[in-house]
Scaffold this active site. Sequence first.
Site, PDB file in Angstrom:
ATOM      1  N   GLY A  12       0.835  -1.193   0.000  1.00 40.05           N
ATOM      2  CA  GLY A  12       0.000   0.000   0.000  1.00 40.05           C
ATOM      3  C   GLY A  12       0.869   1.242   0.000  1.00 40.05           C
ATOM      4  CB  CYS A  13       0.186   4.584   1.323  1.00 44.21           C
ATOM      5  SG  CYS A  13       0.991   6.141   1.660  1.00 44.21           S
ATOM      6  CG  PHE A  14       5.902   5.086  -0.817  1.00 44.46           C
ATOM      7  CD1 PHE A  14       5.358   6.296  -0.439  1.00 44.46           C
ATOM      8  CD2 PHE A  14       6.485   5.013  -2.080  1.00 44.46           C
ATOM      9  CE1 PHE A  14       5.384   7.408  -1.258  1.00 44.46           C
ATOM     10  CE2 PHE A  14       6.528   6.128  -2.912  1.00 44.46           C
ATOM     11  CZ  PHE A  14       5.972   7.321  -2.495  1.00 44.46           C
ATOM     12  CG  ASP A  91      -3.414   3.973   0.046  1.00 44.83           C
ATOM     13  OD1 ASP A  91      -3.809   5.119  -0.181  1.00 44.83           O
ATOM     14  OD2 ASP A  91      -2.715   3.668   1.033  1.00 44.83           O
TER      15      ASP A  91
END
Length: 173
Positions: A12-14, A91
């Site tokens: 997902g979102c880093f 996300d």
Amino acid sequence: MSQLETAIFAGGCFWCMVQPFDTQPGIESVISGYTGGHTVNPTYAEVASHTTGHTEAVKITFDPAIISYAQLVEIYWRQTDPTDASGQFQDRGDSYRPVIYVNSPEQRRVAAASKTRLAASERFDDPIVTTIEDAQPFYPAEEEHQDFYKRNPFRYQIEEMGGRQDFIQNKWR
């Protein structure tokens, strides 16, 4: 001093994947970036457009004498929903899919064994869909995306309220 190694995880979102690793002993660095796509040196805007094939990922440089790759994989599982191939939490899309990128046959063996154990644990009702893929070129994200949780604590907190923390509390406690 032992030889440093790297691990690459997409979950997902880093922004949300840095802190859980960054705080562990034996971690030299955690870099947010892009991997697995077909564009050389993509930008955040290009990856966000879902046209480059990249996933947002973190590249972790670690000292295996202090923390093992197997330990990193266990930390990784506990940050993700391994049953959701279409993204992670709020996300959505391919750039947020869960992937363990391996850069050696030993990493592949460790990751596959861990995935098998997780599936056998019956912790999840749905199948474990996180993929294990060969590492691809990794492109560090722009500076404003590095150490996001430290530099933008309020925005980071908002991102974490997108379902990740509740999921971790419910599934990994």
